[in-house]
Scaffold this motif. Structure first.
Motif, mmCIF file in Angstrom:
data_model
loop_
_atom_site.group_PDB
_atom_site.id
_atom_site.type_symbol
_atom_site.label_atom_id
_atom_site.label_comp_id
_atom_site.label_asym_id
_atom_site.label_seq_id
_atom_site.Cartn_x
_atom_site.Cartn_y
_atom_site.Cartn_z
ATOM 1 N N LEU A 95 7.762 2.294 2.421
ATOM 2 C CA LEU A 95 6.991 1.757 1.641
ATOM 3 C C LEU A 95 6.069 0.550 2.283
ATOM 4 O O LEU A 95 4.781 0.690 2.355
ATOM 5 N N ASN A 96 6.689 -0.425 2.673
ATOM 6 C CA ASN A 96 6.086 -1.665 3.365
ATOM 7 C C ASN A 96 5.006 -1.072 4.428
ATOM 8 O O ASN A 96 3.980 -1.611 4.568
ATOM 9 N N THR A 97 5.790 -0.287 5.140
ATOM 10 C CA THR A 97 4.937 0.251 6.286
ATOM 11 C C THR A 97 3.887 0.887 6.204
ATOM 12 O O THR A 97 2.708 0.585 6.678
ATOM 13 N N VAL A 98 3.908 1.865 5.179
ATOM 14 C CA VAL A 98 2.499 2.599 4.866
ATOM 15 C C VAL A 98 1.707 1.952 4.065
ATOM 16 O O VAL A 98 0.262 2.031 4.104
ATOM 17 N N SER A 99 2.045 0.910 3.181
ATOM 18 C CA SER A 99 1.202 -0.083 2.478
ATOM 19 C C SER A 99 0.434 -0.700 3.496
ATOM 20 O O SER A 99 -0.833 -1.029 3.508
ATOM 21 N N SER A 100 1.133 -1.275 4.406
ATOM 22 C CA SER A 100 0.301 -2.261 5.356
ATOM 23 C C SER A 100 -0.755 -1.428 6.277
ATOM 24 O O SER A 100 -1.685 -1.972 6.566
ATOM 25 N N TYR A 101 -0.521 -0.139 6.567
ATOM 26 C CA TYR A 101 -1.337 0.758 7.280
ATOM 27 C C TYR A 101 -2.513 1.075 6.516
ATOM 28 O O TYR A 101 -3.506 0.994 6.919
ATOM 29 N N VAL A 102 -2.312 1.124 5.108
ATOM 30 C CA VAL A 102 -3.499 1.446 4.227
ATOM 31 C C VAL A 102 -4.330 0.033 3.984
ATOM 32 O O VAL A 102 -5.422 0.194 4.118
ATOM 33 N N GLN A 103 -3.662 -0.974 3.904
ATOM 34 C CA GLN A 103 -4.287 -2.266 3.651
ATOM 35 C C GLN A 103 -4.983 -2.826 4.584
ATOM 36 O O GLN A 103 -6.191 -3.403 4.812
ATOM 37 N N ASN A 104 -4.757 -2.169 6.024
ATOM 38 C CA ASN A 104 -5.318 -2.533 7.259
ATOM 39 C C ASN A 104 -6.682 -1.735 7.459
ATOM 40 O O ASN A 104 -7.156 -1.800 8.601
ATOM 41 N N GLY A 105 -6.779 -0.983 6.798
ATOM 42 C CA GLY A 105 -7.839 0.007 6.685
ATOM 43 C C GLY A 105 -7.833 1.355 7.222
ATOM 44 O O GLY A 105 -8.680 2.069 7.542
ATOM 45 N N HIS A 106 -6.635 1.743 7.657
ATOM 46 C CA HIS A 106 -6.283 3.010 8.269
ATOM 47 C C HIS A 106 -6.257 4.005 7.215
ATOM 48 O O HIS A 106 -6.020 4.046 6.273
ATOM 49 N N GLN A 107 -6.967 5.267 7.578
ATOM 50 C CA GLN A 107 -6.680 6.494 6.602
ATOM 51 C C GLN A 107 -5.435 7.272 7.138
ATOM 52 O O GLN A 107 -5.010 7.456 7.974
ATOM 53 N N LEU A 108 -4.829 7.518 5.976
ATOM 54 C CA LEU A 108 -3.749 8.271 5.973
ATOM 55 C C LEU A 108 -3.951 9.843 6.442
ATOM 56 O O LEU A 108 -5.057 10.602 5.820
ATOM 57 N N PRO A 109 -3.139 10.416 7.241
ATOM 58 C CA PRO A 109 -3.388 11.963 7.430
ATOM 59 C C PRO A 109 -3.382 12.695 6.164
ATOM 60 O O PRO A 109 -2.731 12.292 5.320
ATOM 61 N N PRO A 110 -3.878 14.043 6.299
ATOM 62 C CA PRO A 110 -3.738 14.940 4.871
ATOM 63 C C PRO A 110 -2.289 15.245 4.654
ATOM 64 O O PRO A 110 -1.578 15.564 5.713
ATOM 65 N N PHE A 111 -1.785 15.302 3.433
ATOM 66 C CA PHE A 111 -0.418 15.972 2.946
ATOM 67 C C PHE A 111 -0.865 16.716 1.799
ATOM 68 O O PHE A 111 -1.955 16.708 1.071
ATOM 69 N N ASP A 112 -0.057 17.618 1.645
ATOM 70 C CA ASP A 112 -0.103 18.536 0.686
ATOM 71 C C ASP A 112 0.950 18.173 -0.568
ATOM 72 O O ASP A 112 0.450 18.297 -1.653
ATOM 73 N N VAL A 113 1.949 17.357 -0.422
ATOM 74 C CA VAL A 113 2.897 16.951 -1.287
ATOM 75 C C VAL A 113 3.256 15.367 -0.570
ATOM 76 O O VAL A 113 3.442 15.280 0.210
ATOM 77 N N VAL A 114 3.186 14.642 -2.020
ATOM 78 C CA VAL A 114 3.985 13.226 -1.556
ATOM 79 C C VAL A 114 4.831 13.164 -2.715
ATOM 80 O O VAL A 114 4.880 13.284 -3.783
ATOM 81 N N PHE A 115 5.940 12.975 -2.044
ATOM 82 C CA PHE A 115 7.385 12.846 -2.994
ATOM 83 C C PHE A 115 7.698 11.340 -2.845
ATOM 84 O O PHE A 115 8.229 10.705 -1.847
ATOM 85 N N VAL A 116 8.134 10.706 -3.934
ATOM 86 C CA VAL A 116 8.424 9.169 -3.944
ATOM 87 C C VAL A 116 9.898 9.310 -4.723
ATOM 88 O O VAL A 116 10.352 9.750 -5.650
ATOM 89 N N ASP A 117 10.922 8.874 -3.805
ATOM 90 C CA ASP A 117 12.063 8.698 -4.216
ATOM 91 C C ASP A 117 12.294 7.499 -5.057
ATOM 92 O O ASP A 117 11.881 6.405 -4.656
ATOM 93 N N GLU A 118 13.479 7.528 -5.826
ATOM 94 C CA GLU A 118 13.718 6.472 -6.796
ATOM 95 C C GLU A 118 12.677 5.930 -7.314
ATOM 96 O O GLU A 118 12.221 4.501 -6.988
ATOM 97 N N CYS A 119 11.745 6.541 -7.863
ATOM 98 C CA CYS A 119 10.435 6.343 -8.282
ATOM 99 C C CYS A 119 10.473 5.118 -9.436
ATOM 100 O O CYS A 119 9.400 4.743 -9.784
#
Length: 581
Positions: A243-267
């Motif tokens: 979570l922390n890594t992807v959140s920082s990536y997004v907050q720094n203005g980077h665009q996520l690559p395309p995905f077809d499914v996003v799965f959140v464990d222990e949601c």
């Protein structure tokens, strides 16, 4: 193939996991990654042919010399392994090869595996699942199959874009979600982003998904230790991210690559802060035209009352602990809540009309009774054919004390296990991993644990659970209890010995007993699995204690309010009939 000329040059952590996955495809069982700082020369432990294999993995630019051979041999004794293996990215020095030959002549079966050799071996594997087709290998249970089909249907329904899976620990929610993904992969190429809030969970998710992947399907970890480039994130179809890594990536203005499914464990952690919201918004997950969003949890309740359905929609499937027990989906439970430590004389001396849980706990309970706990554990031990136990303790000192008292009686072997650093005490990573390996193999039969078996740790099935740890979190309590609820061959029941000195736990016990009802049988139309019913009883050492249960029921009139109350809430009223006891 997953083990290829590109993947081997990722991070050293990824290289170790590639070796783990390779071992699974080569018929090894019980594969466990144990490598950490000061790991005593072991990175992977696995089993094959009735022997424990110890694998040292070196992702070095240089060839491996005799010093690594010596370290690996030393680690054999510590981990009680039989076959030593060294895996090297860039091969071995001639001296190391000669030493191997000399050791083999002495009967020490040292194996030297180069990365090139493993790449070649993997290329010759059939494009198949490591243990066979999961739908045939894993026991098929009707409720799981129903949940899988519902997920597949929802995924293909044009107007649907999200799903929530709520299944109590032990019911196989991971199998349901992974088998759902495997089935949609049969018909189309799908890219999946797996999100979890801790690194332990990220790594566990990846390992758990391997049996559902064919040899040609690659995975990738994305966290603070492993930072793949944008090209890798787009190339590899299954990304397991923290979570922390992807959140920082997004907050720094980077665009996520395309995905077809996003799965959140222990949601249930989605409401902790805004990081999940930022990621899901950036991925456009759960919205028309965006990736299909799946959330899975065993414990959907949150202290801040965040509504998970607002993020994931209404549950596709919802089977809580009580429903799982009543339906026969979980092991029979013999839950014994002990009341010996209630100090009735102190309770009579209380003055006033309203009391908080903190005041009651300080007044009502006698805290020192470890000897009685160990004796009750010993009695329960001989009720089980192949006993295996977890004792949940509140402090490291207490866990060590319980370990020593259990070992002193000699009926089993116990160890204490806790976080790497806790209360000034250090349990090195290699020590923790050795204990987990021995517990998995049965060399250790009891672990006295402190905050280590809630989320993200693989442990074998157990059939005795001892609670000596006060937890005011319903979620943690259910997670800990769930460690003993999985069905397994030859398992009649799980015995739960609850010695927790907290008035709210008594309220929880009454609530669980009332929820299960008094009939003790499965729901209509469900076959009786074994004749032993689930049972919640209030006990003294030596027998049941219905008199105390009756009193507690009268006193704890509003059970739900007390079970969820904080330390200082004034929720308990002095029972007017107390002096008539």
């Amino acid at each position: 193939m997953f083990f290829n000329e590109v993947s081997i040059y990722g991070s050293w952590q990824a290289f170790e996991r590639l070796v783990c996955r390779y071992l699974a495809h080569k018929g090894f069982s019980g594969v466990r990654l144990v490598g950490q700082t000061r790991d005593k020369g072991a990175d992977v432990i696995a089993h094959k042919g009735g022997k424990r294999w110890l694998i040292q993995v070196k992702h070095w630019k240089t060839r491996i010399g005799v010093d690594v051979v010596d370290t690996t041999l030393e680690s054999l004794r510590y981990y009680r392994a039989d076959v030593p293996v060294i895996v090297a990215l860039n091969g071995f020095q001639e001296k190391a090869v000669r030493q191997q030959q000399a050791l083999m002549a002495q009967g020490i079966p040292l194996q030297l595996w180069s990365a090139d050799q493993l790449v070649k071996n993997t290329s010759h594997l059939s494009d198949d699942y490591p243990y066979g087709c999961p739908s045939e290998v894993f026991e098929r249970r009707d409720y799981q199959e129903n949940a899988i089909q519902l997920l597949v249907h929802e995924y293909h329904r044009p107007e649907a874009n999200r799903a929530l899976v709520v299944m109590a620990t032990g019911l196989g929610k991971s199998h349901v979600t992974f088998e759902f993904l495997r089935r949609i992969l049969l018909g189309e190429e799908v890219r999946v982003l797996f999100l979890a809030h801790t690194n332990d969970l990220v790594y566990q998710l990846e390992r758990s998904f391997w049996p559902y992947l064919k040899t040609s399907q690659e995975t990738l970890v994305w966290n603070g230790y492993e930072r793949p480039g944008a090209d890798e994130l787009e190339r590899v179809p299954f990304v397991f991210a923290c979570l922390n890594t992807v959140s920082s990536y997004v907050q720094n203005g980077h665009q996520l690559p395309p995905f077809d499914v996003v799965f959140v464990d222990e949601c249930h952690h989605v409401g902790d802060d805004g990081m999940y919201a930022d990621i899901l918004y950036a991925a456009d997950a759960g919205r028309p035209g965006g990736p299909f969003l799946v959330g899975a949890t065993a414990t959907p309740w949150r202290p801040d009352e965040t509504d998970l359905t607002g993020v994931f929609g209404n549950p596709i499937v919802s089977i809580d602990l009580v429903k799982g027990l009543k339906s026969g989906f979980l092991s029979n439970v013999d839950y014994r809540m002990f009341t010996d430590n209630i100090d009735w004389n102190a309770l009579r001396d209380l003055k006033g009309d309203n009391f908080s849980p903190r005041k009651i706990n300080r007044t009502l309970f006698i805290s020192e009774w470890d000897d009685a706990v160990v004796l009750e554990l010993k009695k329960a031990w001989f009720e089980q054919q192949v006993p295996r136990a977890i004792v949940f303790c509140g402090t490291v000192d207490h866990a060590i004390t319980m370990r020593d008292r259990i070992n002193a009686l000699g009926f089993c072997r116990a160890e204490a296990i806790y976080s790497r650093t806790m209360g000034g005490m250090v349990l090195e990573g290699y020590e923790r991993n050795r204990i987990l390996c021995d517990f998995n193999d049965g060399a250790i039969q009891v672990v006295c644990a402190v905050d280590i078996f809630n989320e993200g740790i693989d442990v074998p099935d157990v059939n005795i659970i001892v609670f000596q740890r006060v937890t005011h979190s319903r979620r943690i309590f259910i997670q800990q209890l769930g460690r003993g609820l999985r069905l397994s061959p030859g398992k009649d029941k799980v015995v739960v010995l609850d010695f927790v000195s907290d008035i709210r736990r008594f309220a929880a016990g009454i609530s669980l007993k009332d929820s299960l009802g008094e009939d003790g049988g499965p729901l209509p139309g469900r076959p009786v699995r074994v004749r032993l019913p689930y049972k919640v009883s209030f006990c003294k050492v030596g027998g049941e204690d219905p008199k105390t249960e009756t009193f507690l029921r009268q006193w704890l009139d509003d059970v739900a309010a007390i079970e969820e109350a904080n330390e200082d809430a004034s929720v308990l009223k002095f029972p007017p009939s107390f002096n008539k006891r």
